[in-house]
Write an enzyme that holds these catalytic residues in place. Structure first.
Site, PDB file in Angstrom:
ATOM      1  CD  GLU A 202     -68.978  67.851 -20.750  1.00  0.00           C
ATOM      2  OE1 GLU A 202     -68.704  68.361 -19.792  1.00  0.00           O
ATOM      3  OE2 GLU A 202     -68.310  68.534 -21.847  1.00  0.00           O
ATOM      4  N   GLY A 203     -71.774  63.291 -17.087  1.00  0.00           N
ATOM      5  CA  GLY A 203     -72.363  62.914 -15.784  1.00  0.00           C
ATOM      6  C   GLY A 203     -73.378  63.499 -15.822  1.00  0.00           C
ATOM      7  CB  THR A 204     -75.606  66.176 -17.977  1.00  0.00           C
ATOM      8  OG1 THR A 204     -75.288  65.172 -19.382  1.00  0.00           O
ATOM      9  CG2 THR A 204     -74.652  67.449 -18.066  1.00  0.00           C
ATOM     10  CG  LEU A 205     -77.622  62.481 -20.936  1.00  0.00           C
ATOM     11  CD1 LEU A 205     -77.635  61.800 -22.327  1.00  0.00           C
ATOM     12  CD2 LEU A 205     -78.775  63.204 -20.573  1.00  0.00           C
ATOM     13  N   GLY A 206     -75.847  59.912 -16.768  1.00  0.00           N
ATOM     14  CA  GLY A 206     -76.010  58.926 -16.334  1.00  0.00           C
ATOM     15  C   GLY A 206     -75.082  59.316 -15.732  1.00  0.00           C
ATOM     16  CB  ILE A 207     -73.016  57.710 -12.580  1.00  0.00           C
ATOM     17  CG1 ILE A 207     -74.004  58.861 -11.615  1.00  0.00           C
ATOM     18  CG2 ILE A 207     -71.443  57.121 -12.232  1.00  0.00           C
ATOM     19  CD1 ILE A 207     -73.994  59.050 -10.377  1.00  0.00           C
ATOM     20  CB  ILE A 208     -69.848  55.573 -16.426  1.00  0.00           C
ATOM     21  CG1 ILE A 208     -70.469  56.636 -17.475  1.00  0.00           C
ATOM     22  CG2 ILE A 208     -69.029  54.831 -17.583  1.00  0.00           C
ATOM     23  CD1 ILE A 208     -68.847  57.011 -18.827  1.00  0.00           C
ATOM     24  NE  ARG A 321     -50.549  73.543  -7.944  1.00  0.00           N
ATOM     25  CZ  ARG A 321     -51.315  73.601  -7.268  1.00  0.00           C
ATOM     26  NH1 ARG A 321     -51.966  73.737  -8.339  1.00  0.00           N
ATOM     27  NH2 ARG A 321     -51.590  74.066  -7.140  1.00  0.00           N
ATOM     28  CE1 TYR A 377     -54.498  70.573 -25.450  1.00  0.00           C
ATOM     29  CE2 TYR A 377     -52.850  71.532 -26.007  1.00  0.00           C
ATOM     30  CZ  TYR A 377     -54.134  71.486 -25.562  1.00  0.00           C
ATOM     31  OH  TYR A 377     -53.598  70.806 -23.926  1.00  0.00           O
TER      32      TYR A 377
HETATM   33  C1  LIG Z   1     -52.443  67.838 -17.419  1.00  0.00           C
HETATM   34  C2  LIG Z   1     -53.504  67.315 -18.307  1.00  0.00           C
HETATM   35  C3  LIG Z   1     -53.216  67.015 -19.426  1.00  0.00           C
HETATM   36  C4  LIG Z   1     -54.397  66.626 -20.080  1.00  0.00           C
HETATM   37  N1  LIG Z   1     -54.523  66.100 -21.428  1.00  0.00           N
HETATM   38  C5  LIG Z   1     -55.371  65.610 -21.885  1.00  0.00           C
HETATM   39  C6  LIG Z   1     -55.424  64.811 -23.414  1.00  0.00           C
HETATM   40  O1  LIG Z   1     -54.661  64.688 -23.916  1.00  0.00           O
HETATM   41  N2  LIG Z   1     -56.535  64.519 -24.200  1.00  0.00           N
HETATM   42  C7  LIG Z   1     -57.959  64.702 -23.117  1.00  0.00           C
HETATM   43  O2  LIG Z   1     -59.228  63.921 -23.787  1.00  0.00           O
HETATM   44  N3  LIG Z   1     -58.420  65.027 -22.575  1.00  0.00           N
HETATM   45  C8  LIG Z   1     -56.920  65.607 -21.753  1.00  0.00           C
HETATM   46  N4  LIG Z   1     -57.244  66.222 -20.684  1.00  0.00           N
HETATM   47  C9  LIG Z   1     -58.223  66.289 -20.218  1.00  0.00           C
HETATM   48  C10 LIG Z   1     -59.008  65.807 -18.874  1.00  0.00           C
HETATM   49  O3  LIG Z   1     -57.601  64.809 -18.621  1.00  0.00           O
HETATM   50  C11 LIG Z   1     -60.151  64.752 -19.396  1.00  0.00           C
HETATM   51  O4  LIG Z   1     -60.742  65.224 -19.512  1.00  0.00           O
HETATM   52  C12 LIG Z   1     -60.224  63.054 -18.964  1.00  0.00           C
HETATM   53  O5  LIG Z   1     -61.110  62.726 -19.771  1.00  0.00           O
HETATM   54  C13 LIG Z   1     -61.019  63.472 -17.213  1.00  0.00           C
HETATM   55  O6  LIG Z   1     -61.131  62.434 -16.635  1.00  0.00           O
HETATM   56  P1  LIG Z   1     -61.135  62.294 -15.112  1.00  0.00           P
HETATM   57  O7  LIG Z   1     -61.488  61.028 -14.815  1.00  0.00           O
HETATM   58  O8  LIG Z   1     -60.096  63.358 -14.488  1.00  0.00           O
HETATM   59  O9  LIG Z   1     -62.352  63.400 -15.322  1.00  0.00           O
HETATM   60  P2  LIG Z   1     -63.223  64.068 -14.139  1.00  0.00           P
HETATM   61  O10 LIG Z   1     -62.141  65.076 -14.195  1.00  0.00           O
HETATM   62  O11 LIG Z   1     -63.175  64.195 -12.861  1.00  0.00           O
HETATM   63  O12 LIG Z   1     -64.122  64.411 -14.603  1.00  0.00           O
HETATM   64  C14 LIG Z   1     -64.598  65.084 -15.792  1.00  0.00           C
HETATM   65  C15 LIG Z   1     -65.638  65.143 -16.448  1.00  0.00           C
HETATM   66  O13 LIG Z   1     -66.678  63.743 -16.632  1.00  0.00           O
HETATM   67  C16 LIG Z   1     -67.751  63.529 -15.009  1.00  0.00           C
HETATM   68  N5  LIG Z   1     -67.156  62.370 -14.790  1.00  0.00           N
HETATM   69  C17 LIG Z   1     -66.417  61.010 -14.598  1.00  0.00           C
HETATM   70  N6  LIG Z   1     -66.498  60.304 -14.601  1.00  0.00           N
HETATM   71  C18 LIG Z   1     -67.534  60.296 -14.505  1.00  0.00           C
HETATM   72  C19 LIG Z   1     -68.789  58.982 -14.692  1.00  0.00           C
HETATM   73  N7  LIG Z   1     -67.548  57.546 -14.216  1.00  0.00           N
HETATM   74  N8  LIG Z   1     -69.527  58.690 -15.418  1.00  0.00           N
HETATM   75  C20 LIG Z   1     -70.193  59.801 -15.799  1.00  0.00           C
HETATM   76  N9  LIG Z   1     -69.555  60.585 -15.485  1.00  0.00           N
HETATM   77  C21 LIG Z   1     -68.110  60.601 -15.231  1.00  0.00           C
HETATM   78  C22 LIG Z   1     -67.859  64.322 -14.215  1.00  0.00           C
HETATM   79  O14 LIG Z   1     -68.231  64.684 -13.391  1.00  0.00           O
HETATM   80  C23 LIG Z   1     -66.978  65.705 -14.772  1.00  0.00           C
HETATM   81  O15 LIG Z   1     -67.884  66.423 -15.382  1.00  0.00           O
HETATM   82  C24 LIG Z   1     -55.960  66.691 -19.527  1.00  0.00           C
HETATM   83  C25 LIG Z   1     -56.232  67.289 -18.098  1.00  0.00           C
HETATM   84  C26 LIG Z   1     -54.944  67.577 -17.830  1.00  0.00           C
HETATM   85  C27 LIG Z   1     -54.752  68.257 -16.685  1.00  0.00           C
END
Ligand SMILES: Cc1cc2nc3c(=O)[nH]c(=O)nc-3n(C[C@H](O)[C@H](O)[C@H](O)COP(=O)(O)OP(=O)(O)OC[C@H]3O[C@@H](n4cnc5c(N)ncnc54)[C@H](O)[C@@H]3O)c2cc1C
Length: 472
Positions: A202-208, A321, A377
């Protein structure tokens, strides 16, 4: 003298973008706060680096100045992984949007972190390939975010979670160092791998920055099956027996009575079980016959149109929403447990949450199954008397689900991750591991600048320190 954050703002002014929405994710309570003018901290500088070199320079400089940084992908996270804070730099990775050559000999593709999962899947499908990762948020989430949250897709029984797909990762640590972890060879025995540490970090150890991912030829045949059963527990038993016997639908979904009634009104109060099989025609025929045979004691065939309905609506979340805008709290929470604990957890959590004043309803489905257990869920709807008490009501519901999960021997997060929303329960579930997790943080991010306050770093997201400082 300029503060650290002002220095970053000035030195990287050419990369700045002005859109405060980029400083938060899609968490329900954050959206609710924004819609109903409840207190929400301001967002700090938002930078959209053009290259990996830009990112390395920003992180290195932020580490020198001890300025916190949070990476942002698609912003579809739902656990307050990105939370507004005027003292934190948001790094929007939208420009990391390159998809490399497909390696069709080994079944690999190189992808930058900011590529949207949908764009990658479309690209692969044009060449007859698939990643096999189909989260409901496929149109919103980026590859970097999906890896960072250890996400899972709807076809997880066939392809696994994202952790089964990542071969290598290109990462910038909290000191600005750039490392590649993992290997393209299918297996090696060179001591513990570092790659899994970053999957779900979750972005706490490195940026991918990017990854090599495993891809698969598109299957040429698909077939759905629908069953109904008298009780949720009966459906769980069918799914358990399938998985134990090696019958693996790509997608399996078991809805409890409440969710079946809402989603499939013609199911007449029975619990609905959907399964979707992929593979060659022969492979699918064998699996479907075996699944039908194994289901015969607890379940009976259901309306085949249910699976068409699911396929047509599976990514549609447009109803959420408007509910929030009306002042209602609607959200989901996912947990996991072994087979012997699931039915009891389901019953206990439904009972406890239903009894909370203001809760209008709670239902559940299981959508990811394994040989030794599955996820649950939960979806809830609640009506706070006023918007101001919504955060307390929301927290009470979350606490009821996660407390009972811990009591019942489950795990408090199956795939959405922890962010700031569930860190208190992470600390309880992984108490004995916390010193070791903290040691990892000290190694990869010694100045604690990366996504402070998320995962196991314990701070109150609404305290004046917002995303930090970490108190651990
Ligand atoms: C409608 C809806 C449906 C969803 N369905 C699912 C599902 O089916 N399965 C599922 O697993 N999740 C689901 N999610 C949750 C979400 O989509 C996931 O958690 C997804 O992985 C987040 O990706 P993002 O690019 O939007 O990340 P963000 O929301 O931008 O970031 C999420 C976290 O990852 C970190 N992060 C982002 N990019 C990087 C990077 N490059 N390097 C390091 N850290 C990074 C951020 O700091 C943050 O902590 C859903 C969410 C919504 C709103």
């Amino acid at each position: 003298m300029a503060t650290g954050i002002e220095t970053i703002r000035n030195e990287f002014a050419t990369l700045a973008v002005c859109d405060p929405v980029l400083g938060r994710d899609s968490s329900t309570l954050t959206q609710f706060r924004a819609m109903h003018q409840l207190p929400l901290p301001d967002t700090g500088p938002i930078l959209r680096p053009r290259t990996v070199d830009d990112i390395q320079r920003i992180v290195t400089r932020s580490a020198e100045l001890r300025v916190p940084v949070v990476p942002r992908g698609g912003g579809s996270g739902v656990v307050e992984g990105i939370f507004p804070n005027p003292e934190v730099v948001v790094l929007d990775l939208a420009h990391l949007n390159r998809i490399g050559q497909l390696d069709t000999v080994n079944g690999h593709v190189e992808v930058e972190a900011g590529v949207h999962a949908w764009d990658l899947e479309q690209h692969l499908m044009q060449s007859g390939w698939t990643l096999g990762h189909w989260p409901q948020s496929i149109e919103l989430a980026t590859i970097g975010g999906l890896i960072a949250t250890k996400s899972i897709g709807q076809y997880s029984t066939r392809y696994g979670g994202i952790e089964a797909m990542v071969r290598t990762l290109d990462v910038i640590t909290g000191t600005g160092d750039r490392i590649t972890v993992g290997h393209l060879s299918p297996r090696r025995t060179l001591g513990p791998e570092l790659l899994p540490l970053f999957v779900g970090s979750e972005g706490t150890l490195g940026i991918i920055m990017g990854a090599y991912l495993k891809i698969h030829p598109l299957p040429d045949h698909q077939q759905g099956l629908v069953f109904t059963a008298a009780e949720f527990g009966d459906g769980l038993e069918v799914v358990r027996r399938w998985l134990m016997a090696g019958v693996k639908p790509s997608m399996v979904r078991l809805y409890d009575a409440g969710e079946s009634a809402r989603t499939f009104p013609t199911a007449k109060g029975r619990t609905v079980l959907l399964a979707l099989f992929h593979g060659s025609h022969a492979e699918v025929q064998v699996a479907v016959a075996e699944a039908t045979r194994l289901a015969r004691y607890e379940a009976e065939p259901g309306d085949p149109q249910f699976i068409d309905h699911w396929l047509a609506t599976r990514n549609d979340v447009s109803a959420w929403r408007p509910l929030l805008a009306q002042g209602l709290l609607a959200d989901t929470l996912e947990i996991s447990a072994s087979w012997d604990r699931l039915a009891n957890l389901h019953r206990t959590i439904l009972q406890e949450v239903s009894a909370i004043p203001g809760v209008l309803g709670i239902t559940a489905h299981a959508s990811h199954a394994y040989t030794d257990g599955a996820n649950l869920y939960f979806t809830f709807l609640a009506t706070p008397e006023t918007p101001e008490i919504a955060p307390d009501l929301y927290r009470r519901i979350v606490a009821a689900v996660l407390d009972r999960t811990l009591d019942g021997g489950g795990s408090i997060a199956h795939h959405h991750g922890v962010g700031r929303l569930r860190r208190e329960w992470l600390a309880r579930e992984r108490q004995a591991e916390l010193p070791y997790l903290q040691a990892l943080k000290d190694i990869f991010d010694p100045h604690h600048i990366l996504n402070r306050g998320a995962l196991w770093t314990l701070t109150n997201p609404l305290s004046n320190s917002g995303n930090g400082p970490s108190t651990d």
